[in-house]
Design a protein around this motif. Sequence first.
Motif, PDB file in Angstrom:
ATOM      1  N   PHE A   9       0.831  -1.203   0.000  1.00 51.36           N
ATOM      2  CA  PHE A   9       0.000   0.000   0.000  1.00 51.36           C
ATOM      3  C   PHE A   9       0.867   1.255   0.000  1.00 51.36           C
ATOM      4  N   PHE A  10       1.935   1.253   0.795  1.00 51.92           N
ATOM      5  CA  PHE A  10       2.833   2.403   0.863  1.00 51.92           C
ATOM      6  C   PHE A  10       3.518   2.639  -0.484  1.00 51.92           C
ATOM      7  N   ILE A  11       3.978   1.582  -1.115  1.00 53.64           N
ATOM      8  CA  ILE A  11       4.647   1.713  -2.420  1.00 53.64           C
ATOM      9  C   ILE A  11       3.674   2.244  -3.464  1.00 53.64           C
ATOM     10  N   ALA A  12       2.461   1.714  -3.496  1.00 51.07           N
ATOM     11  CA  ALA A  12       1.470   2.179  -4.466  1.00 51.07           C
ATOM     12  C   ALA A  12       1.103   3.638  -4.208  1.00 51.07           C
ATOM     13  N   SER A  13       0.970   4.009  -2.947  1.00 46.16           N
ATOM     14  CA  SER A  13       0.644   5.398  -2.615  1.00 46.16           C
ATOM     15  C   SER A  13       1.752   6.344  -3.031  1.00 46.16           C
ATOM     16  N   MET A  14       2.987   5.949  -2.795  1.00 45.75           N
ATOM     17  CA  MET A  14       4.105   6.807  -3.187  1.00 45.75           C
ATOM     18  C   MET A  14       4.199   6.919  -4.711  1.00 45.75           C
ATOM     19  N   LEU A  15       3.954   5.829  -5.411  1.00 45.33           N
ATOM     20  CA  LEU A  15       3.986   5.873  -6.876  1.00 45.33           C
ATOM     21  C   LEU A  15       2.882   6.775  -7.433  1.00 45.33           C
ATOM     22  N   MET A  16       1.734   6.814  -6.750  1.00 55.46           N
ATOM     23  CA  MET A  16       0.651   7.672  -7.212  1.00 55.46           C
ATOM     24  C   MET A  16       0.991   9.150  -7.045  1.00 55.46           C
ATOM     25  N   TRP A  17       1.926   9.467  -6.162  1.00 55.59           N
ATOM     26  CA  TRP A  17       2.397  10.851  -6.014  1.00 55.59           C
ATOM     27  C   TRP A  17       3.597  11.120  -6.911  1.00 55.59           C
ATOM     28  N   ILE A  18       4.530  10.203  -6.959  1.00 57.72           N
ATOM     29  CA  ILE A  18       5.801  10.436  -7.651  1.00 57.72           C
ATOM     30  C   ILE A  18       5.653  10.388  -9.171  1.00 57.72           C
ATOM     31  N   ALA A  19       4.911   9.406  -9.701  1.00 56.07           N
ATOM     32  CA  ALA A  19       4.811   9.240 -11.156  1.00 56.07           C
ATOM     33  C   ALA A  19       4.259  10.480 -11.858  1.00 56.07           C
ATOM     34  N   PRO A  20       3.123  11.032 -11.416  1.00 53.15           N
ATOM     35  CA  PRO A  20       2.625  12.212 -12.126  1.00 53.15           C
ATOM     36  C   PRO A  20       3.532  13.430 -11.980  1.00 53.15           C
ATOM     37  N   LEU A  21       4.128  13.592 -10.804  1.00 53.90           N
ATOM     38  CA  LEU A  21       5.038  14.724 -10.621  1.00 53.90           C
ATOM     39  C   LEU A  21       6.272  14.584 -11.500  1.00 53.90           C
TER      40      LEU A  21
END
Length: 106
Positions: A9-21
């Motif tokens: 969950f933490f990895i997916a949440s971070m990817l949802m912030w990092i990828a678009p930025l």
Amino acid sequence: MAAGLTKKFFIASMLMWIAPLAILCAFNHNLLPGVMNLFPHAMTLVSGFVAVISVNIVIVFYIYMAMKEPTDKHEPDLKFLTYAKASVNQSAGEGPTSVESVKKHE
């Protein structure tokens, strides 16, 4: 078991912030080939669409990982289920004795 789920969950949440930025920064700093040929308005639209698509890809990947989880590994807590059923029965109008009767059975 819970640590693995929390990690996913933490990895997916971070990817949802990092990828678009990262995608927006790549478009704004001309790090992608062919971006300099776009008009500023078109570049804004394309970068926004690609950023949104990246978040959807992360969500689909997270759902895929969740569906791959073995179902026999997770067993509900019987005490919690008993209290939950009693709570639902009580809110449905069967009276306040439902929770009390559960406590008597224990």
